[in-house]
Design a protein around this motif. Structure first.
Motif, PDB file in Angstrom:
ATOM      1  N   ALA A 274      34.359  42.445  46.535  1.00 55.90           N
ATOM      2  CA  ALA A 274      34.770  43.814  46.203  1.00 55.90           C
ATOM      3  C   ALA A 274      35.200  43.908  44.745  1.00 55.90           C
ATOM      4  CB  ALA A 274      35.897  44.266  47.127  1.00 55.90           C
ATOM      5  N   MET A 275      35.976  42.929  44.277  1.00 53.45           N
ATOM      6  CA  MET A 275      36.422  42.957  42.877  1.00 53.45           C
ATOM      7  C   MET A 275      35.240  42.787  41.923  1.00 53.45           C
ATOM      8  SD  MET A 275      40.167  41.118  42.751  1.00 53.45           S
ATOM      9  CE  MET A 275      39.622  39.517  43.331  1.00 53.45           C
ATOM     10  N   GLY A 276      34.292  41.921  42.275  1.00 53.61           N
ATOM     11  CA  GLY A 276      33.113  41.746  41.430  1.00 53.61           C
ATOM     12  C   GLY A 276      32.299  43.019  41.331  1.00 53.61           C
ATOM     13  N   ALA A 277      32.132  43.717  42.462  1.00 50.60           N
ATOM     14  CA  ALA A 277      31.383  44.978  42.453  1.00 50.60           C
ATOM     15  C   ALA A 277      32.119  46.037  41.638  1.00 50.60           C
ATOM     16  CB  ALA A 277      31.161  45.463  43.882  1.00 50.60           C
ATOM     17  N   LEU A 278      33.431  46.139  41.834  1.00 53.19           N
ATOM     18  CA  LEU A 278      34.210  47.113  41.072  1.00 53.19           C
ATOM     19  C   LEU A 278      34.212  46.794  39.586  1.00 53.19           C
ATOM     20  CD1 LEU A 278      37.271  47.671  43.417  1.00 53.19           C
ATOM     21  CD2 LEU A 278      35.587  49.395  42.740  1.00 53.19           C
ATOM     22  N   LYS A 279      34.227  45.518  39.237  1.00 56.63           N
ATOM     23  CA  LYS A 279      34.242  45.127  37.825  1.00 56.63           C
ATOM     24  C   LYS A 279      33.036  45.698  37.100  1.00 56.63           C
ATOM     25  CE  LYS A 279      34.671  43.397  33.863  1.00 56.63           C
ATOM     26  NZ  LYS A 279      33.797  44.377  33.250  1.00 56.63           N
ATOM     27  N   HIS A 280      31.923  45.826  37.788  1.00 55.42           N
ATOM     28  CA  HIS A 280      30.721  46.384  37.145  1.00 55.42           C
ATOM     29  C   HIS A 280      30.899  47.853  36.774  1.00 55.42           C
ATOM     30  CE1 HIS A 280      28.043  42.990  37.345  1.00 55.42           C
ATOM     31  NE2 HIS A 280      28.364  42.787  38.605  1.00 55.42           N
ATOM     32  N   THR A 281      31.930  48.516  37.287  1.00 57.42           N
ATOM     33  CA  THR A 281      32.158  49.929  36.965  1.00 57.42           C
ATOM     34  C   THR A 281      33.180  50.102  35.854  1.00 57.42           C
ATOM     35  OG1 THR A 281      33.968  50.306  38.552  1.00 57.42           O
ATOM     36  CG2 THR A 281      31.714  50.503  39.391  1.00 57.42           C
ATOM     37  N   VAL A 282      33.774  48.991  35.382  1.00 56.06           N
ATOM     38  CA  VAL A 282      34.828  49.047  34.370  1.00 56.06           C
ATOM     39  C   VAL A 282      34.300  48.434  33.077  1.00 56.06           C
ATOM     40  CG1 VAL A 282      37.168  48.296  33.807  1.00 56.06           C
ATOM     41  CG2 VAL A 282      36.571  48.800  36.167  1.00 56.06           C
ATOM     42  N   PRO A 283      34.321  49.182  31.966  1.00 56.55           N
ATOM     43  CA  PRO A 283      33.850  48.604  30.705  1.00 56.55           C
ATOM     44  C   PRO A 283      34.813  47.540  30.183  1.00 56.55           C
ATOM     45  CG  PRO A 283      34.694  50.823  30.339  1.00 56.55           C
ATOM     46  CD  PRO A 283      34.739  50.574  31.816  1.00 56.55           C
ATOM     47  N   GLY A 284      34.283  46.591  29.457  1.00 55.03           N
ATOM     48  CA  GLY A 284      35.095  45.554  28.845  1.00 55.03           C
ATOM     49  C   GLY A 284      35.153  44.288  29.689  1.00 55.03           C
ATOM     50  N   ASP A 285      35.889  43.313  29.158  1.00 51.62           N
ATOM     51  CA  ASP A 285      35.973  41.998  29.783  1.00 51.62           C
ATOM     52  C   ASP A 285      36.996  41.921  30.911  1.00 51.62           C
ATOM     53  OD1 ASP A 285      34.183  41.364  27.848  1.00 51.62           O
ATOM     54  OD2 ASP A 285      35.505  40.042  26.715  1.00 51.62           O
ATOM     55  N   LEU A 286      38.042  42.717  30.844  1.00 51.60           N
ATOM     56  CA  LEU A 286      39.140  42.597  31.805  1.00 51.60           C
ATOM     57  C   LEU A 286      39.000  43.617  32.927  1.00 51.60           C
ATOM     58  CD1 LEU A 286      42.084  42.132  29.301  1.00 51.60           C
ATOM     59  CD2 LEU A 286      40.900  40.374  30.600  1.00 51.60           C
ATOM     60  N   PRO A 287      39.067  43.153  34.155  1.00 47.15           N
ATOM     61  CA  PRO A 287      38.967  44.078  35.290  1.00 47.15           C
ATOM     62  C   PRO A 287      40.336  44.669  35.643  1.00 47.15           C
ATOM     63  CG  PRO A 287      39.007  41.834  36.084  1.00 47.15           C
ATOM     64  CD  PRO A 287      39.061  41.765  34.583  1.00 47.15           C
ATOM     65  N   TRP A 288      40.643  45.818  35.097  1.00 47.46           N
ATOM     66  CA  TRP A 288      41.923  46.468  35.402  1.00 47.46           C
ATOM     67  C   TRP A 288      41.784  47.165  36.744  1.00 47.46           C
ATOM     68  CZ3 TRP A 288      45.656  44.747  32.561  1.00 47.46           C
ATOM     69  CH2 TRP A 288      45.405  44.322  31.259  1.00 47.46           C
ATOM     70  N   LEU A 289      42.024  46.428  37.819  1.00 53.27           N
ATOM     71  CA  LEU A 289      41.866  46.936  39.176  1.00 53.27           C
ATOM     72  C   LEU A 289      43.194  46.848  39.912  1.00 53.27           C
ATOM     73  CD1 LEU A 289      38.633  44.899  40.044  1.00 53.27           C
ATOM     74  CD2 LEU A 289      38.753  47.274  39.248  1.00 53.27           C
ATOM     75  N   THR A 290      43.398  47.776  40.827  1.00 49.52           N
ATOM     76  CA  THR A 290      44.584  47.705  41.674  1.00 49.52           C
ATOM     77  C   THR A 290      44.191  47.185  43.055  1.00 49.52           C
ATOM     78  OG1 THR A 290      44.371  49.933  42.572  1.00 49.52           O
ATOM     79  CG2 THR A 290      45.582  49.710  40.487  1.00 49.52           C
ATOM     80  N   LYS A 291      45.171  46.704  43.771  1.00 48.80           N
ATOM     81  CA  LYS A 291      44.926  46.221  45.125  1.00 48.80           C
ATOM     82  C   LYS A 291      44.393  47.357  46.000  1.00 48.80           C
ATOM     83  CE  LYS A 291      47.159  43.871  48.976  1.00 48.80           C
ATOM     84  NZ  LYS A 291      48.381  43.252  49.467  1.00 48.80           N
ATOM     85  N   ASP A 292      44.920  48.565  45.824  1.00 45.24           N
ATOM     86  CA  ASP A 292      44.453  49.720  46.603  1.00 45.24           C
ATOM     87  C   ASP A 292      42.975  50.019  46.336  1.00 45.24           C
ATOM     88  OD1 ASP A 292      46.938  50.081  47.788  1.00 45.24           O
ATOM     89  OD2 ASP A 292      47.591  51.552  46.295  1.00 45.24           O
TER      90      ASP A 292
END
Length: 61
Positions: A28-46
């Motif tokens: 899930a985090m890998g898939a979401l990372k593709h939607t966020v520009p840049g190197d750092l995946p600024w994702l929340t647990k929610d």
């Protein structure tokens, strides 16, 4: 699509210790990372858990 960092977040999910849960979180985090520009995946647990439940792959900010 910015693929930098997607493998790192997959590995971070696997560090959890529980293989099934770790794979689910990592995927899930890998898939979401593709939607966020840049190197750092600024994702929340929610956001990650919403993606795991099939609620889409959009980061809501």
């Amino acid at each position: 699509m910015d693929r930098l960092g997607a493998g790192d977040v997959l590995a971070a999910g696997l560090i959890d210790g529980d293989l099934k849960k770790g794979l689910d979180y990592g995927a899930a985090m890998g898939a979401l990372k593709h939607t966020v520009p840049g190197d750092l995946p600024w994702l929340t647990k929610d956001e990650v858990e919403a993606a795991m439940q099939g609620q889409g792959l959009r980061v809501k900010r």
